[in-house]
Scaffold this motif. Structure first.
Motif, short mmCIF file in Angstrom:
data_model
loop_
_atom_site.label_atom_id
_atom_site.label_comp_id
_atom_site.label_asym_id
_atom_site.label_seq_id
_atom_site.Cartn_x
_atom_site.Cartn_y
_atom_site.Cartn_z
N VAL A 76 0.36 -0.90 -0.10
CA VAL A 76 -0.20 -0.18 -0.30
C VAL A 76 0.82 0.97 -0.30
N ASN A 77 0.08 1.89 -0.10
CA ASN A 77 1.13 3.56 -0.25
C ASN A 77 2.22 3.60 -1.57
N VAL A 78 1.42 3.44 -2.41
CA VAL A 78 2.00 3.49 -4.02
C VAL A 78 1.39 4.38 -4.72
N ASP A 79 1.23 5.90 -4.87
CA ASP A 79 0.59 6.54 -5.87
C ASP A 79 0.98 5.61 -7.40
N TRP A 80 0.11 5.97 -8.65
CA TRP A 80 -0.21 5.54 -9.31
C TRP A 80 1.62 5.66 -9.88
N ASN A 81 2.43 5.92 -10.04
CA ASN A 81 3.42 6.27 -11.24
C ASN A 81 4.19 5.35 -10.42
N MET A 82 3.89 5.12 -9.04
CA MET A 82 5.03 4.17 -8.57
C MET A 82 4.47 2.47 -9.02
N ALA A 83 2.74 2.71 -8.98
CA ALA A 83 2.52 0.99 -9.72
C ALA A 83 2.72 0.49 -10.87
N ARG A 90 -16.78 2.95 -9.32
CA ARG A 90 -15.66 3.01 -9.63
C ARG A 90 -15.44 4.33 -8.79
N GLU A 91 -13.80 4.49 -8.11
CA GLU A 91 -13.63 5.07 -7.68
C GLU A 91 -12.64 6.55 -8.37
N LEU A 92 -12.73 7.22 -7.81
CA LEU A 92 -11.99 8.92 -8.88
C LEU A 92 -10.46 8.99 -7.61
N TYR A 93 -9.49 8.80 -7.75
CA TYR A 93 -8.35 9.50 -6.61
C TYR A 93 -7.52 10.20 -7.74
N ASP A 94 -6.64 10.86 -6.72
CA ASP A 94 -5.46 11.55 -7.04
C ASP A 94 -4.20 10.91 -7.43
N PRO A 95 -3.62 11.06 -9.04
CA PRO A 95 -2.96 9.61 -9.14
C PRO A 95 -1.60 10.05 -8.27
N SER A 96 -1.49 10.70 -7.46
CA SER A 96 -0.06 11.58 -6.85
C SER A 96 -0.19 11.06 -5.42
N SER A 97 -1.10 11.06 -5.01
CA SER A 97 -1.12 10.42 -3.61
C SER A 97 -1.32 9.28 -3.14
N PRO A 98 -0.58 8.79 -2.68
CA PRO A 98 -0.38 7.14 -1.99
C PRO A 98 -1.36 6.80 -0.98
N ASN A 99 -2.15 6.20 -0.69
CA ASN A 99 -3.39 6.10 0.21
C ASN A 99 -2.73 4.46 1.41
N PRO A 135 -10.46 8.40 -21.09
CA PRO A 135 -10.62 9.37 -22.00
C PRO A 135 -8.76 10.21 -21.74
N ASP A 136 -8.68 10.71 -23.00
CA ASP A 136 -7.21 10.90 -23.22
C ASP A 136 -6.59 12.42 -21.98
N SER A 137 -7.11 11.92 -21.27
CA SER A 137 -6.77 13.25 -19.62
C SER A 137 -7.93 13.59 -18.75
N GLY A 138 -7.61 13.17 -17.94
CA GLY A 138 -8.04 14.10 -16.82
C GLY A 138 -7.54 14.11 -15.27
N GLN A 139 -7.82 14.89 -14.37
CA GLN A 139 -7.79 15.13 -13.10
C GLN A 139 -7.14 14.04 -12.45
N TYR A 140 -7.77 12.85 -12.32
CA TYR A 140 -8.05 11.72 -11.51
C TYR A 140 -7.53 10.37 -11.72
N ARG A 141 -6.63 9.99 -11.17
CA ARG A 141 -7.14 8.39 -11.95
C ARG A 141 -8.08 7.50 -11.33
N VAL A 142 -8.33 5.96 -11.90
CA VAL A 142 -9.13 5.32 -11.31
C VAL A 142 -9.08 4.18 -10.18
#
Length: 256
Positions: free
Chosen positions: A107-114, A235-244, A210-217
């Motif tokens: 856990v605690n990995v952001d989208w880019n880390m994954a 479906r949940e939306l979440y900031d891709p730069s935020s680990p959780n 989508p081609d772009s956006g603010q949140y990842r799924v």
């Protein structure tokens, strides 16, 4: 948030495919055959799940289990993946890097880390459509195991455990294709940007979001989520730069 009571229906039996195989890193993946399935849910509260629509996907493979602390650490040790900033998991101050929890989801990995981890393995994050098909299969089931309401024998949810559980702990909760923990335990990053209206005109073949956006799924719900949020169409939306501490992932890859 309001939760909708899901009608009770007979549980459906998982189909069995002799499709498990280890990748080059010894991680077990599952082959998902090409074909169509129903994506989305016309009865959902959220407009983001509507309308239900038929989607064709090429064949692909997806991890049988969520990526573990041990597997992610092997990428860090190889000098490819970024180390975690937070090593705890809610109630466990020493979670990541502790051998006791090697086979628990990272856990605690952001989208880019994954994304980086999956690419290190010669894989990628699954598309949202690939994740949903692997979870619910081709028979339109509500949950990975079928249509029976969730209970503690099927998944880690509803804050009953108070934290993550070891991968593969819920045999009865396996998905249509045999993947574990596609409901509960940790929410999972997928590749797509989130678009609330995307289903209204998404491609009918191999959609990638989508081609772009603010949140990842995020998909699948977590150990802290309740019945409605662990449905396979949720479906949940979440900031891709935020680990959780509720968020992990699994990988996928295209196959010939």
């Amino acid at each position: 948030r309001l939760f909708r009571q899901v009608p009770h229906a007979p549980c459906q039996v998982n189909r069995v495919f002799p499709s498990d195989f280890p990748d080059a890193y010894g991680v077990v993946m599952i082959n998902v055959p090409a074909g169509t399935f129903t994506m989305g849910n016309n009865d959902a509260i959220s407009s983001g799940e509507r309308p239900a629509h038929s989607v064709y996907l090429d064949a692909y493979a997806i991890d049988k289990y969520e990526v573990t602390n041990r597997l992610y650490k092997s990428c860090v040790d190889a000098g490819v993946c970024l180390p975690l900033v937070w090593l705890s998991s809610d109630t466990r101050p020493n979670y990541y890097g502790n051998s006791e929890y090697d086979e628990y989801p990272v856990v605690n990995v952001d989208w880019n880390m994954a994304k980086t981890y999956c690419e290190w393995r010669g894989a990628r994050l699954p598309t949202e459509a690939e994740w949903e098909k692997a979870a619910r299969g081709t028979d339109g089931r509500i949950y990975p195991w079928g249509n029976d309401a969730p209970n503690n024998d099927l998944l880690n949810y509803n804050q009953e455990s108070g934290n993550t559980t070891k991968i593969g702990s819920y045999e009865a909760g396996r998905s249509f294709y045999g993947a574990y923990d596609m409901a509960g335990n940790v929410m999972e990053w997928v590749n797509d940007w989130y678009g609330d209206a995307y289903y209204q005109d998404s491609p009918l073949s191999n959609p990638v979001g989508p081609d772009s956006g603010q949140y990842r799924v995020l998909r699948g719900g977590s150990w802290a989520h309740h019945d409605y949020d662990v449905r396979s169409t949720n479906r949940e939306l979440y900031d891709p730069s935020s680990p959780n501490y509720l968020v992990g992932f699994r990988c996928a890859r295209s196959v010939p």
